[in-house]
Design an enzyme around this catalytic site. Structure first.
Site, short mmCIF file in Angstrom:
data_model
loop_
_atom_site.label_atom_id
_atom_site.label_comp_id
_atom_site.label_asym_id
_atom_site.label_seq_id
_atom_site.Cartn_x
_atom_site.Cartn_y
_atom_site.Cartn_z
N HIS A 1 36.26 25.09 64.23
CA HIS A 1 35.29 26.16 64.11
C HIS A 1 35.86 27.44 64.70
CE1 HIS A 1 31.48 28.35 64.29
NE2 HIS A 1 31.07 27.49 63.37
N GLU B 1 29.24 20.47 59.51
CA GLU B 1 29.36 19.96 58.14
C GLU B 1 29.58 18.45 58.09
OE1 GLU B 1 28.15 22.02 56.43
OE2 GLU B 1 29.46 23.58 55.64
N1 ACO Z 1 41.99 20.22 60.26
C1 ACO Z 1 43.29 20.39 60.58
N2 ACO Z 1 43.78 21.50 61.14
C2 ACO Z 1 42.90 22.49 61.41
C3 ACO Z 1 41.54 22.37 61.11
C4 ACO Z 1 41.09 21.18 60.52
N3 ACO Z 1 39.80 21.00 60.20
N4 ACO Z 1 40.90 23.52 61.49
C5 ACO Z 1 41.85 24.31 61.99
N5 ACO Z 1 43.05 23.69 61.94
C6 ACO Z 1 44.33 24.21 62.40
C7 ACO Z 1 44.83 25.26 61.42
O1 ACO Z 1 45.65 24.68 60.41
C8 ACO Z 1 45.60 26.20 62.32
O2 ACO Z 1 46.87 25.68 62.53
P1 ACO Z 1 48.16 26.67 62.53
O3 ACO Z 1 47.91 27.59 63.70
O4 ACO Z 1 49.32 25.75 62.71
O5 ACO Z 1 48.13 27.38 61.23
C9 ACO Z 1 44.83 26.12 63.64
O6 ACO Z 1 44.11 24.90 63.63
C10 ACO Z 1 43.83 27.25 63.79
O7 ACO Z 1 43.10 27.35 62.60
P2 ACO Z 1 42.49 28.72 62.06
O8 ACO Z 1 42.37 28.62 60.59
O9 ACO Z 1 43.22 29.87 62.66
O10 ACO Z 1 41.10 28.69 62.77
P3 ACO Z 1 39.81 29.39 62.24
O11 ACO Z 1 39.01 29.71 63.41
O12 ACO Z 1 40.11 30.49 61.30
O13 ACO Z 1 39.18 28.18 61.37
C11 ACO Z 1 37.73 26.86 60.15
C12 ACO Z 1 37.88 27.77 61.38
C13 ACO Z 1 37.95 27.69 58.90
C14 ACO Z 1 36.30 26.30 60.13
C15 ACO Z 1 38.76 25.71 60.22
O14 ACO Z 1 38.62 24.98 61.43
C16 ACO Z 1 38.68 24.80 59.02
O15 ACO Z 1 39.29 25.10 57.99
N6 ACO Z 1 37.94 23.65 59.10
C17 ACO Z 1 37.82 22.75 57.98
C18 ACO Z 1 36.74 23.28 57.01
C19 ACO Z 1 35.34 23.14 57.57
O16 ACO Z 1 34.99 22.13 58.19
N7 ACO Z 1 34.53 24.18 57.33
C20 ACO Z 1 33.15 24.25 57.81
C21 ACO Z 1 33.04 25.12 59.01
S1 ACO Z 1 31.42 25.15 59.69
C22 ACO Z 1 30.57 26.29 58.75
O17 ACO Z 1 31.13 27.25 58.29
C23 ACO Z 1 29.19 26.07 58.46
#
Ligand code: ACO
Length: 374
Positions: free
Chosen positions: A252, A316
């Site tokens: 998140h 989610e």
């Molecule tokens: N699985 C694996 N790796 C992850 C995940 C995940 N679910 N979430 C983040 N990471 C990793 C990213 O790959 C990134 O790695 P890197 O630095 O090597 O590139 C690091 O963690 C940081 O991720 P960011 O994308 O910078 O974090 P951000 O705060 O932008 O992401 C997000 C938040 C988009 C929700 C992300 O965690 C994600 O994609 N989760 C999966 C999709 C999901 O569950 N979405 C629902 C969110 S809740 C809502 O909106 C209602």
């Protein structure tokens, strides 16, 4: 104004404050979500969706009725008139696209009538889209039912049990608002141009659709189905991460600890399972136990995978388990999310109109300097 590329640009607006709001507070370090002064888990346990929609809208419209339930029931009936425009071709599209197309037919406006029809719209349009896609006739709303009970009755064509209606109600309450998330920000930007509430809701819905936001719970079901058994969880998750995939339902932008909504939904699933006595329900406790096993494996592996970046369960993950337990198809999950969140979008849109100005940030130009035209 032209600025050099040396100006620091916060990536993805992370950490930028873009609004003051009285609506909700997301404390990402403590794992707390407060909606107009109430903890979300208390609201999910004690309040109905109509009460919480009232809580969100209160003060943003003149002449709010003290009880929103009859007005929202009447708004569902008004929204159902739009179903005449739903044909099989539209119903077979992605449900978010079909619901968005139907909402786009509603006139723009800023008043309570427009707001209530917009809150009713995903609740009425989603069941109709699912039924028409399956070759069935849409079922008209019953304004005397609760919003959640009516959604299930319109979807199935038969009444839901009290336990099922309560579970969906708890879900709608849990997701009704959440600070300045991507869809709410999109809705506020559009509202700031004074385009009207329908335009703001369409912007919110379009942002919600993406898998990094409200589009994640469908893929959570795909993940659970692909894993199949708890024994397979570790190998499946390791292989997914090795491919560079993200685990849906984890991570998140704001929460650095567990999303409090995950546990509110887990409690709703447990209550639903207890309230069920029919055959189908016997699968719910087993599915929940399996989901918990996958969650534990995912959390363990994510800790090793990203030691410097706390990645925990988000809303989610258990949304998927709850909506599946209610018999709703995964393709509809984002629309069901929108049934709750539209109340938040509208409250934010009205707040933006009341307290904000046109949202208009700047960009830093990093393209080529001015060239003479050939
Ligand atoms: N699985 C694996 N790796 C992850 C995940 C995940 N679910 N979430 C983040 N990471 C990793 C990213 O790959 C990134 O790695 P890197 O630095 O090597 O590139 C690091 O963690 C940081 O991720 P960011 O994308 O910078 O974090 P951000 O705060 O932008 O992401 C997000 C938040 C988009 C929700 C992300 O965690 C994600 O994609 N989760 C999966 C999709 C999901 O569950 N979405 C629902 C969110 S809740 C809502 O909106 C209602």
């Amino acid at each position: 104004m032209s600025q050099g590329p040396s100006v620091a640009v916060p990536e993805s607006l992370e950490g930028v404050v873009a609004a003051h709001t009285v609506l909700s507070d997301v404390d990402g370090l403590a794992g707390r979500l407060t909606i107009r002064g109430y903890a979300v888990e208390d609201l999910a346990h004690r309040a109905g969706f109509e009460d919480v929609a009232h809580l969100l809208l209160d003060g943003f419209f003149d002449a709010m009725p003290s009880d929103l339930a009859p007005a929202l029931g009447a708004a569902r009936v008004r929204a159902f008139a739009e179903i005449a425009a739903l044909d099989e071709g539209l119903a077979r599209r992605d449900p978010v696209e079909a619901v968005r197309a139907l909402i786009a037919r509603l006139p723009d406006g800023d008043g309570l009538d427009t707001a209530l029809v917009l809150i009713a719209a995903p609740a009425v349009f989603t069941p109709a889209v699912l039924r028409v896609a399956a070759g069935q006739s849409p079922v008209a709303p019953d304004p005397a039912l609760s919003h959640a009970a009516d959604v299930l009755a319109m979807t199935r064509g038969v009444p839901a049990t009290d336990g099922e209606a309560r579970a969906l109600d708890a879900y709608l309450v849990t997701v009704c608002d959440h600070g300045l998330n991507a869809s709410t920000f999109a809705a506020r930007v559009v509202a700031s141009t004074r385009a009207g509430l329908t335009s703001a809701v369409l912007a919110g819905l379009s942002a919600l659709k993406g898998p990094l936001h409200g589009g994640a719970p469908g893929p959570v079901i795909e993940m659970l189905d692909a894993i199949g058994t708890p024994d397979n969880a570790q190998a499946w998750i390791l292989a997914a991460l090795a491919r560079g995939d993200r685990l849906m339902g984890f991570g998140h932008r704001i929460y650095r600890v567990r999303d409090p909504r995950a546990d509110a939904l887990k409690a709703a699933i447990r209550q639903l399972a207890q309230s069920q006595t029919n055959l189908a329900s016997t699968t719910v406790p087993g599915r929940l136990a399996f989901a918990e096993a996958v969650e534990q494996a995912a959390l363990r592996i994510l800790r090793d995978h990203k030691p410097g970046r706390p990645l925990d369960t988000n809303v989610e993950f258990y949304t998927a388990v709850l909506l599946e337990a209610l018999g709703l198809p995964p393709a509809s999950f984002t629309c069901v999310f929108a049934m709750g969140r539209t109340a938040g979008w509208i409250a934010h849109a009205r707040e933006q109109l009341a307290t904000g100005k046109l949202v208009r940030p700047q960009s830093v130009y990093v393209g080529p300097r001015t060239k003479a035209a050939a």
